[in-house]
Design an enzyme around this catalytic site. Structure first.
Site, PDB file in Angstrom:
ATOM      1  N   PHE A 114       0.734  -1.341  -0.008  1.00  0.00           N
ATOM      2  CA  PHE A 114       0.145  -0.009   0.171  1.00  0.00           C
ATOM      3  C   PHE A 114       0.944   1.305  -0.025  1.00  0.00           C
ATOM      4  CE2 PHE A 114      -3.345  -3.205   1.449  1.00  0.00           C
ATOM      5  CZ  PHE A 114      -4.231  -2.801   0.285  1.00  0.00           C
ATOM      6  N   SER A 115       0.684   1.898   0.917  1.00  0.00           N
ATOM      7  CA  SER A 115       1.437   3.589   0.993  1.00  0.00           C
ATOM      8  C   SER A 115       2.760   3.495   1.043  1.00  0.00           C
ATOM      9  CB  SER A 115       0.848   4.530   1.602  1.00  0.00           C
ATOM     10  OG  SER A 115      -0.624   4.651   1.182  1.00  0.00           O
ATOM     11  N   ILE A 116       3.409   2.516   1.423  1.00  0.00           N
ATOM     12  CA  ILE A 116       4.915   2.242   1.346  1.00  0.00           C
ATOM     13  C   ILE A 116       5.225   2.420   0.159  1.00  0.00           C
ATOM     14  CG2 ILE A 116       6.919   1.107   2.242  1.00  0.00           C
ATOM     15  CD1 ILE A 116       5.443  -0.557   4.365  1.00  0.00           C
TER      16      ILE A 116
END
Length: 393
Positions: A114-116
């Site tokens: 996801f947002s990594i």
């Protein structure tokens, strides 16, 4: 009456129950987070030919050690289960010291981060900046002229990198009628997509009255825009950039993948899937000041700016995540904790973490399938857990 399939025995549901409409919902996310490519289009990021992963390493006696991150002590293993962890890889001093996997995830499997993904995308930006190809202080319109009529028309690349665009958009993960739901359709992550591309959607977004640069506003379209900025600056597709500039020099052992939309635009904000060990290798590269395998990947000055010296305390304090890191900062899509140990991290919804503690030389990659996309109280406990674990190793 037929018995359960092997799939159903392992995951607790049938494969045909996992749909585009529910793949981020528990319990289906325990499988879908490892198999994004069966649900949405993805593009490959191949590792070097012949690369092979060393065997799994047990976490020795760590699993039975006690930590206190809530009201009562619990074992490391109990916390991993309570926080819906799918996999953990721990490195210390550059060496892998332990791996842990939930029963529904195998060693060597990929998992969406996801947002990594934002943090990984920003590393590529740092590499291109070091090559003189990409200017973080340039106006967005220098690279994407058609952004002139959008919120980004008077924004700089720096505003995009630091999430300080004054963007009229909310991360309403659970509202099916929101602009965020339209965004998800444009990424092909929700039913009903395919009529508007990710690029087209981003360029319809408008700004707030407040000037850019004043407030940290966590808005994922900024990071998809960053992927487009990198493509325009380099003339290469995002996946080719990732492989050439990061994946091969890093020595990543396993193939990665990136979700793409109807035009093939990469979901740079949240669509990358990697193995836990390769994710940990990214953190170790940063801990080493931007080097891996004896080669420089990203400029040391960029790493220092990103992980310790850059970013605005004032903009962070005006944002909505200040309770997680009261003395923190956000720079180039990485979180500086502001803690005494100098730790920094990448964070993704549903419990994805890449945590780097320079004081103990520890890197921890934690992949999860938490039922809620955002769980603020649990996030605070996870930070305390990662700090405790880094001192135990």
């Amino acid at each position: 009456m037929t018995g359960k399939t092997a799939f159903e025995t392992r995951y607790g549901f049938r494969r045909n129950e996992v749909l585009l409409s529910n793949w981020r919902v528990s319990p289906f996310n325990r499988w879908s987070f490892q198999n994004l490519g069966e649900l949405v289009p993805t593009a490959r990021v191949a590792a070097a030919p012949g690369a092979a992963e060393a065997r799994q390493r047990d976490m020795d006696g760590l699993l039975g050690e006690k930590v206190t991150v809530a009201t009562a002590p619990e074992t490391v293993a109990e916390f991993l289960l309570r926080s819906s962890t799918d996999a953990v890889t721990v490195m210390k001093g550059g060496k892998i010291t332990g791996d842990w996997f939930a029963p529904h995830m195998e060693f060597g499997a990929r998992h969406i981060i996801f947002s990594i993904s934002k943090s990984v995308t920003a590393i590529i930006a740092g590499i291109l900046e070091g090559e003189g190809v990409f200017d973080p202080e340039a106006p967005v319109t220098d690279y994407i002229p058609e952004a002139a009529g959008s919120a980004y028309g008077d924004a700089s690349v720096r505003h995009v990198l630091d999430m300080s665009v004054s963007l009229d958009f909310e991360e309403a993960y659970l509202d099916p009628e929101s602009a965020f739901a339209r965004y998800r359709r444009a990424t092909l992550w929700n039913p009903g997509g395919g009529t508007e591309s990710l690029r087209e959607f981003i360029l319809t977004l408008q700004r707030l009255a407040e000037p850019h640069g004043q407030t940290f506003r966590y808005r994922s379209p900024n990071s998809d825009l960053l992927g487009l900025l990198l493509e325009r600056a380099s003339g290469q597709r995002f996946t080719d950039l990732m492989r050439e500039k990061l994946w091969l020099p890093l020595g990543a052992v396993s193939e990665a993948s990136v979700g793409v939309d109807m035009e093939g635009t990469a979901r740079a904000a949240g669509g990358i899937s990697v193995t836990p060990r390769d994710l940990a290798r990214i953190g170790e590269m940063l801990r080493q000041g931007g080097t891996a395998n004896g080669h420089r990947i990203v400029p040391e000055a960029w790493v220092r700016d990103t992980t310790s010296t850059g970013g605005s305390n004032e903009a962070w304090r005006r944002g909505t995540m200040v309770s997680l890191f009261p003395n923190g900062r956000y720079r180039n899509k990485w979180y500086q904790t502001g803690h005494e140990n100098g730790a920094y991290c990448g964070i993704g919804i549903h419990g994805q973490w890449l945590y780097v503690d320079p004081s103990t030389e520890v890197v921890i990659a934690k992949m999860s399938s938490q039922p809620e996309p955002v769980d603020d109280p649990l996030d605070i406990e996870i930070v305390a857990f990662l700090e405790a674990l880094s001192r135990m190793v």
